[in-house]
Design a protein around this motif. Sequence first.
Motif, PDB file in Angstrom:
ATOM      1  N   ARG A  61       0.936  -1.093   0.087  1.00 35.75           N
ATOM      2  CA  ARG A  61       0.181   0.052  -0.061  1.00 35.75           C
ATOM      3  C   ARG A  61       1.214   1.253   0.324  1.00 35.75           C
ATOM      4  O   ARG A  61       0.629   2.039  -0.770  1.00 35.75           O
ATOM      5  N   ASN A  62       1.961   1.092   0.492  1.00 37.89           N
ATOM      6  CA  ASN A  62       3.365   2.180   0.391  1.00 37.89           C
ATOM      7  C   ASN A  62       3.788   2.596  -0.329  1.00 37.89           C
ATOM      8  O   ASN A  62       5.049   3.381  -0.538  1.00 37.89           O
ATOM      9  N   GLN A  75       4.022   3.665  -3.028  1.00 40.56           N
ATOM     10  CA  GLN A  75       4.028   5.070  -3.950  1.00 40.56           C
ATOM     11  C   GLN A  75       4.212   6.287  -2.793  1.00 40.56           C
ATOM     12  O   GLN A  75       4.120   7.425  -3.353  1.00 40.56           O
ATOM     13  N   ASN A  76       4.009   5.492  -1.859  1.00 38.34           N
ATOM     14  CA  ASN A  76       4.546   6.801  -0.533  1.00 38.34           C
ATOM     15  C   ASN A  76       6.044   7.648  -0.846  1.00 38.34           C
ATOM     16  O   ASN A  76       6.723   6.705   0.326  1.00 38.34           O
ATOM     17  N   TYR A  77       5.632   8.263  -1.542  1.00 35.45           N
ATOM     18  CA  TYR A  77       7.078   9.247  -1.636  1.00 35.45           C
ATOM     19  C   TYR A  77       7.666   9.692  -0.173  1.00 35.45           C
ATOM     20  O   TYR A  77       8.776   9.676  -0.618  1.00 35.45           O
ATOM     21  N   GLY A  78       7.325  10.186   1.039  1.00 33.88           N
ATOM     22  CA  GLY A  78       7.696  10.406   1.502  1.00 33.88           C
ATOM     23  C   GLY A  78       8.750   9.197   2.786  1.00 33.88           C
ATOM     24  O   GLY A  78       9.482   9.168   2.713  1.00 33.88           O
TER      25      GLY A  78
END
Lengths: 347, 347, 347, 347
Positions: A187-188, A190-193
Amino acid sequence: MIVIMKPGATAAEIGAVIRKAEQLGLKTHPIYGESRTVVALVGDLTGINRETFDVMAGVLQTLRIQEPYKLASRSTRPDNTVIDISGVVKVGGTDLVVMAGPCSVESRSQIIEIAQAVKEAGATILRGGAFKPRTSPYDFQGLGLKGLEYMAEAREVTGLPIITEVMREEQVQMVAEYADILQIGARNMQNYGLLQAVGKVKRPVMLKRGISGMIKELLMCAEYIVSNGNYNVMLCERGIRTYETATRNTFDLNAVPVLKQSSHLPVVADPSHGTGLRELVPAMSKAAIAAGADALILEVHPDPDKAVSDGRQSLTLEEFSSLMVDVRRIAAAVDRTLATLPAAQPA
Amino acid sequence: MIVIMKPGATAAEIGAVIRKAEQLGLKTHPIYGESRTVVALVGDLTGINRETFDVMAGVLQTLRIQEPYKLASRSTRPDNTVIDISGVVKVGGTDLVVMAGPCSVESRSQIIEIAQAVKEAGATILRGGAFKPRTSPYDFQGLGLKGLEYMAEAREVTGLPIITEVMREEQVQMVAEYADILQIGARNMQNYGLLQAVGKVKRPVMLKRGISGMIKELLMCAEYIVSNGNYNVMLCERGIRTYETATRNTFDLNAVPVLKQSSHLPVVADPSHGTGLRELVPAMSKAAIAAGADALILEVHPDPDKAVSDGRQSLTLEEFSSLMVDVRRIAAAVDRTLATLPAAQPA
Amino acid sequence: MIVIMKPGATAAEIGAVIRKAEQLGLKTHPIYGESRTVVALVGDLTGINRETFDVMAGVLQTLRIQEPYKLASRSTRPDNTVIDISGVVKVGGTDLVVMAGPCSVESRSQIIEIAQAVKEAGATILRGGAFKPRTSPYDFQGLGLKGLEYMAEAREVTGLPIITEVMREEQVQMVAEYADILQIGARNMQNYGLLQAVGKVKRPVMLKRGISGMIKELLMCAEYIVSNGNYNVMLCERGIRTYETATRNTFDLNAVPVLKQSSHLPVVADPSHGTGLRELVPAMSKAAIAAGADALILEVHPDPDKAVSDGRQSLTLEEFSSLMVDVRRIAAAVDRTLATLPAAQPA
Amino acid sequence: MIVIMKPGATAAEIGAVIRKAEQLGLKTHPIYGESRTVVALVGDLTGINRETFDVMAGVLQTLRIQEPYKLASRSTRPDNTVIDISGVVKVGGTDLVVMAGPCSVESRSQIIEIAQAVKEAGATILRGGAFKPRTSPYDFQGLGLKGLEYMAEAREVTGLPIITEVMREEQVQMVAEYADILQIGARNMQNYGLLQAVGKVKRPVMLKRGISGMIKELLMCAEYIVSNGNYNVMLCERGIRTYETATRNTFDLNAVPVLKQSSHLPVVADPSHGTGLRELVPAMSKAAIAAGADALILEVHPDPDKAVSDGRQSLTLEEFSSLMVDVRRIAAAVDRTLATLPAAQPA
């Protein structure tokens, strides 16, 4: 753009290339491979001439990298990246590594019991979830810090390095204090941070492909981590979302050879999430090794029907032991050996 | 519903069950397995009592089959179906069978040359397309009857049985005169008229999964063939359509263990169409065997870049020979042996 | 390649172009549009010079068509194709046409009752299935010829033209004797033998997009029909297979503007199969008209829960009547009018 | 579980229900609808009897909610949620709201120019990206804080409220100071930390469906926000990933009626990202309104070919103005009116 140094290039020559690039406003990433040293240059390359570097001492040639991912590309680094996990095992070399454990850490005794059992069967890394991303806000969200502590205890007891998921930027420091490998969940992807945050710590990272992530996107997400300075990234195939319902996800084994050909980073296969069904895990684990995976990550639970999460896809301890026998045979047929723990390891 | 006969049941007792069922308006399919004989009953079962059959002589028990496919279900027949291909090789037993050849038959010399080469490398069935389903009406549609004749010649020269596609009901008789195995292509998986037609001939059939066919639908389509009287059906995974573009299709290897668990019919893997990319075929061929496939079907062409169709996914002769070395090793690691031609075979 | 004639080109000039092309081994398709006449040339165009035709009398210019579909392309024919349905209604012009009826013809009285009700509510074409493609060989396969006869009776009683599915090549002649429009179902989109067969009869055809058909493939399949001489083809969007399970299929309304922009053929939307859920049909019917569909095809049943097939997606007669009120309003907002039957029509 | 209060229930009676639930360890969410007041109870409900609440003064009845999302479910709140956007417009009522602007804020003059133009054409909310999630770490990542300041200036000049994306937990406070609506992008649909963070601020949120998000998952993600106390959530359909390549994504308009039937939250349609192609945006905008969307969000750029991001899907100002004419007509055909700015608004 990458600047390939001659075999005998000196540190001073490499340093000169780096300084020149930085003067031009570029970021530099020196990559010291077995066969050659390369300096990758990223940033705005318009107006930068390859000749600028071609004429420098110690430079063999410069290349423009076509792929949108640069540092993760096999064009930049032909040798496999081999990642040392806390001095215990190496992922990405000829050793085949098996990571095993429960979906969620449920209690101190549960994780220690499983750790001992999977170690005995041949696993060399312990997996377990302390922070669980759950579809519903009302579901069990993991034991949190307590879960990390239990995993660390299981490591002490067995000598197995541990891998666990980090879900939020603000948890990265804390999880990195406990875990040998930081897992970024599907799920993460593409959680760029979060990717940037794990790019700035020293721990190896296992990055899972998103449930509808394209292989190219997975490589770009790895690039977010690597370009922040953390080169120790493993890529994990864990099943994609398709129309088929006979399996929970469609475990896309094709990703294994595609990733091995496109990138130098190690590839991990997760048939537990990939298929979502315990009875398919043995066949697909063997297939993953035959396809070239560097490691497997498997869910194992002493009593899957009572697991707080993902019981349907967890192997029993017996099934896991039995599978490990087959894993050794397939590994041998593709010229690999199951990794073992160092002899002096406490048990 | 299936009626399971006792181990020592006589032909007369089996005959009585069949007559009783027919009196009740049902169709009957006696299935003689190694371990037991079963009479499958299909038709309108409302109002049919299991007791009617339970009390008959020689009957062990009756079972209602939950799956929508009945005759293809492993519940109906626990033993593997082993299909004899013209007395030359068997598919579905411990032997691993490799079918190889060009996408399209292009000329007499081309097919004979390839047949000899793939035989030498270890293939025991020759594939080749004479009738080609093409997306555009303006593309090459195959050599037709001429192609069948060339394949038959290649069989005479090498002793290899041949498999080729039949596209239309009216071609079934003609193709069955030439081919040892009739292939139903992915586009025709749900062409029910064609399925019924091949269900009525004596040739073995290889049924390909449609490009968006669910595994359950594939089994139902097999049921269309089997329920018409032809029990010699192989199921073929050949890649499904997903969002991923790194591969031409997403070769869904999960289908192999799912099919083996759900059905007694042999399973064939087609990594050439499955991935659409030559460089992925070796890894995925090995993976398919490790996952439990009974046979591989591979596209091979002496000069893939000049092939009239599907060159991008065809192996060269050298690549094929090299892959066969690896195939033998993986087969051994899952307790299978590469099939061989009978000794007396002309060459 | 297409040869565009000048506005005033004579029949003799057009004839000369056709003869010249045929001498060169090409097939010709003259297309008489409102604004211009075009001669489409298909076959092996390598070695054919555009100059050969450019210099001929009456020729305005020649164009190479980039799309793999030629005759179906809007580049070949900028005007909309308007299809006359047995002199009763026209599809593809400013009139919006609604086709309605049950999934399966179940009995003489059922189809006549529904025909009268949908006519009253504003439908101008009656749909109904006599030959049903079913996933399981054990399911109801339709009333067959009897069903065609009942539909023909319903047409006599109401004056509504009828559309029904043809599943097999050998049924084409028979179905064409009864039906005003031949429907090719989604499973048969790429049944090329069937496409060629309906390309050779005089009846309009409605071609449904396969459940995983790409829009480009749908156009190529239309090309199979049109290139056999039958220009009266409607394209039907009926939902595709995706990972989403909230709807039975994912009704891909984007196909409507894509098809209208790429092709001159009329576009029909089928929200009943598209969504698979009765409660979504009204919203998606309105959306389809707003998106530019030329016609709707809707499943209607007096007692959906008792329908022998597809009851879950059938509107009741009341729901259909109520929807037709909304349909008229949306049609007006996009400058279209609901089609009406000719005044002299018997009722 | 929800406790439905009688029409005349007093604040004291409601308070008693809340205190009772809290004594039992549950979290409470009172929801004051037009037709009724409801107290939603979430937490561990095992062992909680409905009778406990049924007998309390002012209670009409209690209901167990079947859906895994509770507060977002229409069962809990039959009335539409109408969200007030900074006192300027309302989303979710009979007014149809159009949000428009560039993909990225590129400069002060760019965003002000576009704001004035879209306002003139009828938009009532200004969109624009300051923080841009980009697939490649080397791509333009947005102007950041500067972008927020420019948007705030554009608001001052035009009176249009602004919507902009927040990508990371630590940005929530800062973005909330500038923006009237916080946008959660598709890649962050399941970034639970971020969802919880925006659940704790006072700004309305627009939550975009992930590129492979199931509709049910979107509702569960909304539940993460709502259960943290922020009830002002809009759900946005923006296209899903399928096998089709004729469009960039498959804009899944079916989600609009599914969401409207399952939930009381307003639904926004984003045909720009949904289709990815400018020429399809007008048709699909009209379709979205006909399907029941409460708002549109559209990308508009004065010179799309020069846009720093997503130019291929941006409308020109002329195209946008022209579309707004059609939007008004379709809105009227479904009994809605285009929202307008308050009269006293400075311009």
